[in-house]
Design a protein around this motif. Sequence first.
Motif, PDB file in Angstrom:
ATOM      1  N   LEU A  97       0.834  -1.200   0.000  1.00 12.51           N
ATOM      2  CA  LEU A  97       0.000   0.000   0.000  1.00 12.51           C
ATOM      3  C   LEU A  97       0.875   1.258   0.000  1.00 12.51           C
ATOM      4  O   LEU A  97       0.577   2.232  -0.696  1.00 12.51           O
ATOM      5  CB  LEU A  97      -0.949   0.010   1.204  1.00 12.51           C
ATOM      6  CG  LEU A  97      -2.112  -0.974   1.145  1.00 12.51           C
ATOM      7  CD1 LEU A  97      -2.883  -0.965   2.467  1.00 12.51           C
ATOM      8  CD2 LEU A  97      -3.029  -0.685  -0.024  1.00 12.51           C
ATOM      9  N   ASP A  98       1.955   1.217   0.759  1.00 10.00           N
ATOM     10  CA  ASP A  98       2.878   2.348   0.785  1.00 10.00           C
ATOM     11  C   ASP A  98       3.426   2.626  -0.620  1.00 10.00           C
ATOM     12  O   ASP A  98       3.514   3.776  -1.038  1.00 10.00           O
ATOM     13  CB  ASP A  98       4.021   2.071   1.755  1.00 10.00           C
ATOM     14  CG  ASP A  98       5.015   3.212   1.816  1.00 10.00           C
ATOM     15  OD1 ASP A  98       4.616   4.327   2.208  1.00 10.00           O
ATOM     16  OD2 ASP A  98       6.188   2.999   1.449  1.00 10.00           O
ATOM     17  N   ARG A  99       3.748   1.570  -1.355  1.00  6.51           N
ATOM     18  CA  ARG A  99       4.257   1.736  -2.722  1.00  6.51           C
ATOM     19  C   ARG A  99       3.204   2.347  -3.647  1.00  6.51           C
ATOM     20  O   ARG A  99       3.539   2.938  -4.658  1.00  6.51           O
ATOM     21  CB  ARG A  99       4.736   0.393  -3.284  1.00  6.51           C
ATOM     22  CG  ARG A  99       5.834  -0.280  -2.486  1.00  6.51           C
ATOM     23  CD  ARG A  99       7.136   0.396  -2.625  1.00  6.51           C
ATOM     24  NE  ARG A  99       7.653   0.120  -3.951  1.00  6.51           N
ATOM     25  CZ  ARG A  99       8.824   0.509  -4.377  1.00  6.51           C
ATOM     26  NH1 ARG A  99       9.595   1.195  -3.597  1.00  6.51           N
ATOM     27  NH2 ARG A  99       9.223   0.239  -5.582  1.00  6.51           N
ATOM     28  N   LEU A 100       1.945   2.198  -3.264  1.00  3.84           N
ATOM     29  CA  LEU A 100       0.847   2.799  -4.026  1.00  3.84           C
ATOM     30  C   LEU A 100       0.519   4.212  -3.538  1.00  3.84           C
ATOM     31  O   LEU A 100      -0.428   4.836  -4.011  1.00  3.84           O
ATOM     32  CB  LEU A 100      -0.401   1.914  -3.932  1.00  3.84           C
ATOM     33  CG  LEU A 100      -0.296   0.520  -4.563  1.00  3.84           C
ATOM     34  CD1 LEU A 100      -1.523  -0.316  -4.217  1.00  3.84           C
ATOM     35  CD2 LEU A 100      -0.106   0.622  -6.076  1.00  3.84           C
ATOM     36  N   GLY A 101       1.262   4.685  -2.543  1.00  5.34           N
ATOM     37  CA  GLY A 101       1.030   6.028  -2.009  1.00  5.34           C
ATOM     38  C   GLY A 101      -0.072   6.095  -0.971  1.00  5.34           C
ATOM     39  O   GLY A 101      -0.630   7.167  -0.716  1.00  5.34           O
ATOM     40  N   ILE A 102      -0.392   4.958  -0.364  1.00 12.88           N
ATOM     41  CA  ILE A 102      -1.457   4.888   0.639  1.00 12.88           C
ATOM     42  C   ILE A 102      -0.822   4.623   1.999  1.00 12.88           C
ATOM     43  O   ILE A 102      -0.135   3.622   2.186  1.00 12.88           O
ATOM     44  CB  ILE A 102      -2.472   3.781   0.284  1.00 12.88           C
ATOM     45  CG1 ILE A 102      -3.094   4.087  -1.082  1.00 12.88           C
ATOM     46  CG2 ILE A 102      -3.524   3.643   1.369  1.00 12.88           C
ATOM     47  CD1 ILE A 102      -3.852   2.932  -1.685  1.00 12.88           C
ATOM     48  N   ALA A 103      -1.062   5.519   2.944  1.00 12.84           N
ATOM     49  CA  ALA A 103      -0.441   5.429   4.260  1.00 12.84           C
ATOM     50  C   ALA A 103      -1.346   4.694   5.232  1.00 12.84           C
ATOM     51  O   ALA A 103      -2.487   5.097   5.468  1.00 12.84           O
ATOM     52  CB  ALA A 103      -0.128   6.826   4.792  1.00 12.84           C
ATOM     53  N   ILE A 137     -10.705   7.278   0.842  1.00 17.96           N
ATOM     54  CA  ILE A 137     -11.130   5.940   1.255  1.00 17.96           C
ATOM     55  C   ILE A 137     -11.295   5.056   0.034  1.00 17.96           C
ATOM     56  O   ILE A 137     -10.901   3.878   0.046  1.00 17.96           O
ATOM     57  CB  ILE A 137     -12.419   6.012   2.088  1.00 17.96           C
ATOM     58  CG1 ILE A 137     -12.107   6.684   3.427  1.00 17.96           C
ATOM     59  CG2 ILE A 137     -13.029   4.627   2.293  1.00 17.96           C
ATOM     60  CD1 ILE A 137     -13.291   7.052   4.247  1.00 17.96           C
ATOM     61  N   ASP A 138     -11.839   5.598  -1.049  1.00 11.11           N
ATOM     62  CA  ASP A 138     -11.951   4.834  -2.290  1.00 11.11           C
ATOM     63  C   ASP A 138     -10.574   4.381  -2.772  1.00 11.11           C
ATOM     64  O   ASP A 138     -10.412   3.249  -3.247  1.00 11.11           O
ATOM     65  CB  ASP A 138     -12.648   5.660  -3.374  1.00 11.11           C
ATOM     66  CG  ASP A 138     -14.114   5.932  -3.075  1.00 11.11           C
ATOM     67  OD1 ASP A 138     -14.713   5.187  -2.257  1.00 11.11           O
ATOM     68  OD2 ASP A 138     -14.664   6.897  -3.644  1.00 11.11           O
ATOM     69  N   ALA A 139      -9.563   5.249  -2.644  1.00  6.52           N
ATOM     70  CA  ALA A 139      -8.198   4.883  -3.029  1.00  6.52           C
ATOM     71  C   ALA A 139      -7.663   3.775  -2.128  1.00  6.52           C
ATOM     72  O   ALA A 139      -6.995   2.843  -2.604  1.00  6.52           O
ATOM     73  CB  ALA A 139      -7.289   6.107  -2.972  1.00  6.52           C
ATOM     74  N   LEU A 140      -7.962   3.847  -0.828  1.00  5.21           N
ATOM     75  CA  LEU A 140      -7.558   2.789   0.102  1.00  5.21           C
ATOM     76  C   LEU A 140      -8.188   1.471  -0.301  1.00  5.21           C
ATOM     77  O   LEU A 140      -7.509   0.441  -0.387  1.00  5.21           O
ATOM     78  CB  LEU A 140      -7.959   3.151   1.535  1.00  5.21           C
ATOM     79  CG  LEU A 140      -7.845   2.037   2.576  1.00  5.21           C
ATOM     80  CD1 LEU A 140      -6.390   1.642   2.804  1.00  5.21           C
ATOM     81  CD2 LEU A 140      -8.500   2.471   3.886  1.00  5.21           C
ATOM     82  N   VAL A 141      -9.482   1.483  -0.575  1.00  2.00           N
ATOM     83  CA  VAL A 141     -10.196   0.264  -0.946  1.00  2.00           C
ATOM     84  C   VAL A 141      -9.609  -0.320  -2.232  1.00  2.00           C
ATOM     85  O   VAL A 141      -9.349  -1.530  -2.318  1.00  2.00           O
ATOM     86  CB  VAL A 141     -11.714   0.539  -1.098  1.00  2.00           C
ATOM     87  CG1 VAL A 141     -12.438  -0.660  -1.689  1.00  2.00           C
ATOM     88  CG2 VAL A 141     -12.310   0.922   0.256  1.00  2.00           C
ATOM     89  N   ALA A 142      -9.388   0.524  -3.216  1.00  2.00           N
ATOM     90  CA  ALA A 142      -8.811   0.057  -4.478  1.00  2.00           C
ATOM     91  C   ALA A 142      -7.421  -0.530  -4.252  1.00  2.00           C
ATOM     92  O   ALA A 142      -7.067  -1.571  -4.824  1.00  2.00           O
ATOM     93  CB  ALA A 142      -8.758   1.201  -5.485  1.00  2.00           C
ATOM     94  N   GLY A 143      -6.636   0.117  -3.389  1.00  2.00           N
ATOM     95  CA  GLY A 143      -5.297  -0.376  -3.097  1.00  2.00           C
ATOM     96  C   GLY A 143      -5.312  -1.704  -2.375  1.00  2.00           C
ATOM     97  O   GLY A 143      -4.559  -2.627  -2.734  1.00  2.00           O
ATOM     98  N   VAL A 144      -6.162  -1.840  -1.377  1.00  2.00           N
ATOM     99  CA  VAL A 144      -6.256  -3.104  -0.636  1.00  2.00           C
ATOM    100  C   VAL A 144      -6.706  -4.223  -1.574  1.00  2.00           C
ATOM    101  O   VAL A 144      -6.154  -5.324  -1.549  1.00  2.00           O
ATOM    102  CB  VAL A 144      -7.217  -2.967   0.575  1.00  2.00           C
ATOM    103  CG1 VAL A 144      -7.499  -4.329   1.202  1.00  2.00           C
ATOM    104  CG2 VAL A 144      -6.625  -2.014   1.615  1.00  2.00           C
TER     105      VAL A 144
END
Length: 151
Positions: A97-103, A137-144
Amino acid sequence: MIQSVSFEKTTFNELPFKFEAGTPDYIGTTGLAKALDYVSAIGLEQIAAHEHELTIYAMQRLGEIEGMRFLGEAAHKSSVISFLVGNIHPFDMGTLLDRLGIAVRTGHHCAEPLMRRLGIEGTVRASFAMYNTKEEIDALVAGVDRVRKMF
């Protein structure tokens, strides 16, 4: 710290001042005052409502991911979500997730005895605040979900 200093003698100040070294953090206290003004202008009730709305939205959206397991689903929980996905190690999830820019945070979260009791090595933890958006949150969901598909 010091009441007086001379070549012959040093006299320390009385308590509690003798334990307060250096100049007081006037920059920090000024920043804190401005932050409190900012929060007061928005209103604690509005901030709490926004964070609650984000938490409900995130729980619903993350709950759609195959293999999602929440740890802590109280009705009046704070804006923190701890989760695991399938058999993916929380560190792997967090790193990707970090590599996707999600903290997110990963690990024991100062609750190692609980993690041992639950038989897990840790969790992934996402938290939301007044400055977060549903788009994030949508970005988090997509990343997960993207990470889940890698495994």
